[in-house]
Design a protein around this motif. Structure first.
Motif, PDB file in Angstrom:
ATOM      1  N   GLY A 294      37.949  28.556-120.219  1.00  0.00           N
ATOM      2  CA  GLY A 294      39.215  29.121-120.882  1.00  0.00           C
ATOM      3  C   GLY A 294      39.347  29.535-122.279  1.00  0.00           C
ATOM      4  N   GLY A 295      39.167  30.297-122.926  1.00  0.00           N
ATOM      5  CA  GLY A 295      39.303  30.335-124.588  1.00  0.00           C
ATOM      6  C   GLY A 295      40.452  30.966-124.968  1.00  0.00           C
ATOM      7  N   GLY A 296      41.553  30.658-124.098  1.00  0.00           N
ATOM      8  CA  GLY A 296      42.930  30.865-124.642  1.00  0.00           C
ATOM      9  C   GLY A 296      43.466  29.541-125.464  1.00  0.00           C
ATOM     10  N   PRO A 297      44.720  29.766-125.790  1.00  0.00           N
ATOM     11  CA  PRO A 297      45.204  28.879-126.808  1.00  0.00           C
ATOM     12  C   PRO A 297      45.086  27.515-126.270  1.00  0.00           C
ATOM     13  N   MET A 298      45.299  27.120-125.045  1.00  0.00           N
ATOM     14  CA  MET A 298      45.104  25.621-124.531  1.00  0.00           C
ATOM     15  C   MET A 298      43.603  25.161-124.724  1.00  0.00           C
ATOM     16  N   GLY A 299      42.779  26.209-124.242  1.00  0.00           N
ATOM     17  CA  GLY A 299      41.320  25.909-124.400  1.00  0.00           C
ATOM     18  C   GLY A 299      40.678  25.727-125.667  1.00  0.00           C
TER      19      GLY A 299
END
Length: 221
Positions: A7-12
């Motif tokens: 997961g390369g979104g903000p959390m990742g």
């Protein structure tokens, strides 16, 4: 220690960056390109108001880190503490807003209640429908289109491996940990941080608690 992060979104991205700062060998796996998922449609709101109360200590810590974002990431991501305004349109919403403000105070969040005249004076672009508002002056927003590449570049500088165009991600538990199988290869480690967000089964659970304080209210950055 190795840790794949699907997961390369903000959390990742943020998790990969901070794990990298702690010396963890991280492989960040993104099914498409970094910053092209839900991030691209985000408003960039950085707020503490309206949170589930036990989340507030973490939200305070997050807000403090956003104040240091330029120094941490080496570039300006346009974080600005412009305040967070929550408009109220009926009596039920006003009761909810006041109950939240009272309950949040012991958790370290002080909200300003604005009367209609104060709303018009400070924010003249709004119409006359709102009967009250709460204002959190130290909250604000950042630019999602800048945040994604900034975290990715800062993570890479710490040695984080970023795998893009990974396609479908299959996570399997093994006898010694986990395997993350993708079109770009399989990555194994003893620990795993799943940050796949809306594409992870069951990720929508808990939405009711997140919306507890949203009834009869509209929020604006």
């Amino acid at each position: 220690m190795d840790a794949p992060v699907p997961g390369g979104g903000p959390m990742g991205r943020a998790s990969a960056f901070f794990l990298g700062r702690r010396g963890v060998r991280v492989t960040l796996v993104e099914r498409g390109r970094i910053g092209t998922g839900a991030t691209i449609a985000a408003f960039g709101n950085i707020r503490r108001t309206g949170r589930h109360l036990p989340q507030l200590p973490l939200a305070h810590r997050s807000r403090a880190l956003w104040g240091e974002a330029e120094a941490l990431l080496g570039r300006d991501v346009e974080f600005r503490a412009t305040g967070h305004l929550r408009l109220i349109f009926d009596a039920d919403g006003l009761s909810d807003m006041r109950a939240f403000a009272e309950a949040a105070r012991p958790w370290g969040l002080d909200l300003q209640e604005l009367a209609p005249t104060e709303i018009r004076a400070r924010f003249p672009g709004f119409g006359p429908e709102a009967i009250a508002a709460s204002f959190s002056p130290e909250d604000g927003s950042a630019n999602p289109r800048l945040i994604a590449p900034a975290f990715a570049a800062a993570a890479r500088a710490l040695g984080v491996r970023i795998v893009e165009e990974a396609g479908r991600v299959d996570i399997r538990q093994t006898g010694s940990g986990f395997e993350v199988a993708t079109a770009q290869g399989t990555f194994g480690a003893g620990v795993l941080l799943n940050a796949a967000g809306a594409w992870e089964p069951g990720s929508r659970r808990g939405s009711a608690s997140r919306c507890r304080w949203k009834r009869s209210a509209r929020r604006c950055a």
